[in-house]
Design an enzyme around this catalytic site. Structure first.
Site, short mmCIF file in Angstrom:
data_model
loop_
_atom_site.label_atom_id
_atom_site.label_comp_id
_atom_site.label_asym_id
_atom_site.label_seq_id
_atom_site.Cartn_x
_atom_site.Cartn_y
_atom_site.Cartn_z
N GLU A 52 -6.65 -8.15 -3.15
CA GLU A 52 -7.40 -7.45 -2.04
C GLU A 52 -8.32 -8.37 -1.40
O GLU A 52 -8.67 -8.52 -0.18
CB GLU A 52 -8.27 -6.16 -2.33
N THR B 114 0.85 -1.10 -0.09
CA THR B 114 0.06 -0.23 0.11
C THR B 114 0.77 1.43 -0.15
O THR B 114 1.93 1.19 0.21
CB THR B 114 -1.01 -0.06 1.22
N SER C 200 -10.57 -3.34 5.41
CA SER C 200 -9.29 -2.88 5.18
C SER C 200 -8.67 -1.98 6.63
O SER C 200 -9.45 -1.91 7.44
CB SER C 200 -9.22 -1.65 4.18
N GLY D 285 -0.62 -2.81 5.68
CA GLY D 285 -1.58 -3.74 5.99
C GLY D 285 -2.22 -3.22 7.43
O GLY D 285 -2.38 -2.32 7.56
N1 GLY Z 1 -4.68 -3.70 1.60
C1 GLY Z 1 -4.32 -3.30 2.85
C2 GLY Z 1 -5.48 -2.83 3.77
O1 GLY Z 1 -6.62 -2.56 2.94
O2 GLY Z 1 -5.58 -2.89 4.75
#
Ligand code: GLY
Length: 613
Positions: free
Chosen positions: A464, A425, A491, A513
């Site tokens: 995702e 990210t 998320s 993450g």
């Molecule tokens: N892909 C990381 C999040 O959405 O937290």
């Protein structure tokens, strides 16, 4: 190390670096990039982790990306325009963390109305996805996490193109096509491979080699491109051109979408390798919408903290951490600003673990998430009753009951373990001279997403859908984050904007993450409560306590504070680096300080339109 001392040392070094760099800024006659777009303002700013000045600010992980945003601001674009140009550039120069194959969340403070609003561009599951999507029919057990990651099955309907367009429709002044052009040129011209790009490619060599198209685009003779070599991606330039000419419909109804669907449904893995197929259809793409959402809101130290609500858990969890820290102040009679570094980290860890317990139990893309209660001070006060100044709570901390009826101390409810997640990210912050402020976090989930590149178009597809829990985390405990048709996976992205007396004060965000939540909360508290300069708050050694796993960077693990945490019962595991944060501090009268990492992942890039010394 005392916060005050670290602030002094680091800030002094940066002032010198900035002064040197600014004296090297090229005059406009010697500038990179085509002059026909420049309007005479093409000065390239140096790559530094903090810069203060006027006219607007951009903070991102990459110099080219921040420069793209600054160039838009210089040409009269606003923060929304600049954010999209920055994100588009990141999709080219940081292709493993975000791009048109992924999704994201956009938080906006409007200079005209003073309101904070958000847009949800999270990827969505196909209509055919069920709660058994990640269960292997042969065994009845969840697929191994890595099998699901490297597969078409984990590819969600991309939200990024729709998000970009909705941001511009709602808040922008420029056309998407014009904002994509610099990134398109950069994709053809290429980048000089730096250590960070090389390392992320090298980490992914084996799985990229699984997919010949990914190997062709991102590897050179099957290896990560060498540091110092030039790497370019004419295919993504072609994709951006397609979007410039045909709009984001080319993804949701057109040629890009058809190529994406074909590849996700039938990934072209190398001979002898078979990976799970995806379920996305053109109907799923056509049905996708980026959505306006209510921001989350918490009060902290008299400030208004706005974040991203469901399907992100970021705004809720960051807000609960902050509320818990205030509750600990009350219980102990000592404010966070008064305690030692070790005590601060202990409090931060306990608050984070508690917030993760509640997030795991209550937050997902389901109706009726008790957002208001999870963010109420009454709930935090009840949850804080088990806090001990001397001893870490046993993990996992049980979740609470955000039911609106709060006692001095509620009986322990059940608990759930943590689920696996990626670390990728990227986040960017932008402000402009009209008082608009952006915090925008965007992703393709893992570094390199699913590892699958759309043939001929040069962009990676997200994985995702692995952000769903593959099966309920605990027997008998409802899990709000199971897969479902059209559902958006939970998320942790936490783009955050803080106001003081209605005026913009801080924009902050990070990748990482689930560690995003702790990184954003740590940057906020290091800055607000620990007397650190913003760039030092970002640089501070990180702790990420997620109610099971408690990670610390090496600098913290080997410090006296690390030893003190272990003595209190914290079980620390090494993770280094944690996050890659950016922030902007609004100083009033149009002045802003942009800030980014000093060293993590090679350092970030903070810029303002008119720097001051
Ligand atoms: N892909 C990381 C999040 O959405 O937290």
């Amino acid at each position: 190390m005392s916060p005050q001392r670290s602030r002094t040392i680091l800030a002094a070094g940066l002032v010198g670096a900035l002064a040197t760099s600014l004296s090297l800024v090229a005059p406009s006659s010697a500038l990179a990039g085509g002059g026909h777009h420049g309007g005479g303002h093409r000065a390239q700013l140096p790559k530094v982790p903090t810069m203060t000045g006027y006219g607007g600010a951009v903070a991102s992980v990459d110099r080219d990306a921040s420069q793209a945003g600054i160039d838009v601001l210089r040409r009269g674009g606003n923060a929304a325009d600049a954010a999209i140009a920055t994100a588009a550039m990141l999709g080219v120069v940081e292709p493993y963390t975000s791009g048109i194959g992924g999704g994201g969340f956009f938080v906006w403070r409007d200079g005209r109305t003073g309101r904070v609003t958000t847009i949800d561009g999270r990827e969505a599951a196909p209509a055919s996805f069920t709660d058994k999507a990640f269960i292997d029919p042969a065994t009845g057990t969840p697929l191994p996490f890595t099998t699901a990651v490297n597969s078409g099955l984990s590819v969600g309907v991309p939200g990024t193109p729709a998000l970009w367009q909705r941001v511009l429709d709602r808040h922008g002044t420029k056309r998407l096509g014009s904002l994509l052009e610099p990134a398109e040129r950069k994709a053809v011209e290429g980048i000089v491979v730096d250590q960070s790009f090389h390392d992320l490619t090298a980490e992914n060599e084996a799985r990229f080699a699984t997919f010949p198209e990914t190997s062709r685009v991102f590897l050179r003779d099957g290896k990560a491109p060498a540091v110092g070599s030039r790497w370019n991606n004419p295919d993504i330039a072609r994709a951006y051109r397609e979007i410039r000419l045909h709009g984001v419909d080319s993804i949701y109804h057109g040629a890009l979408g058809r190529a994406l669907v074909a590849e996700a449904r039938n990934p072209s893995a190398k001979d002898g390798v078979s990976v799970p197929k995806g379920q996305i259809t053109m109907a799923d793409l056509a049905a996708y919408r980026a959505l306006d959402r209510q921001p989350t809101h918490a009060r902290y130290r008299g400030l208004d903290v706005y974040g991203m609500g469901v399907p992100s858990s970021g705004g809720i969890a960051v807000g609960e951490i902050l509320n818990l820290l205030e509750a600990y102040d009350q219980r102990t009679g000592r404010d966070l600003s008064e305690v030692s570094d070790a005590e601060y980290l202990h409090r931060f860890s306990e608050a984070s673990a508690t917030a993760f317990a509640d997030r795991n139990r209550w937050v997902g893309d389901v109706p009726g998430v008790p957002t208001r209660e999870l963010l109420s001070q009454g709930f935090a006060n009840e949850r804080a009753c088990t806090f001990s100044e001397s001893t870490a709570l046993p993990r996992p901390v049980p979740f609470g009951s955000p039911d609106g009826a709060y006692a001095a101390c509620a009986p322990a409810a059940g608990s759930t373990p943590a689920a696996p997640d990626g670390r990728s990210t990227t986040s960017l912050s932008v402000s402009d001279r009209w008082g608009n402020v952006v915090s925008f976090t965007t992703t393709i989930e893992q570094y390199g997403g699913s590892g699958i590149t759309v043939p001929g178009w040069g962009f990676l597809l997200n994985n995702e859908l692995t952000d769903f829990n593959f099966a309920p985390l605990a027997p008998g405990v409802p899990d709000p984050n199971l897969p479902g048709p059209g559902k958006r996976p939970r998320s942790s992205m936490s783009p955050t904007i803080i106001l003081r007396d209605g005026q913009p004060y801080l924009s902050v965000g990070s990748p990482g993450g689930a560690t995003i939540i702790t990184t954003v909360a740590q940057v906020i508290t290091e800055y607000l409560d620990r007397d650190k300069a913003l760039v030092d708050a970002i640089a501070a050694p990180r702790l990420s306590s997620r109610n099971g796993t408690e990670n610390a960077e090496q600098a913290l693990l080997s410090s006296p504070e690390g030893a003190a945490l272990r003595a209190q019962g914290h079980v620390l595991a090494l993770q280094d680096p944690i996050g890659n944060a950016v922030a902007i501090r609004l100083l009033g009268h149009g002045k802003a300080e942009a800030a980014a990492e000093t060293t993590r992942r090679g350092g970030g890039s903070a810029m303002v339109v008119r720097p001051t010394r």
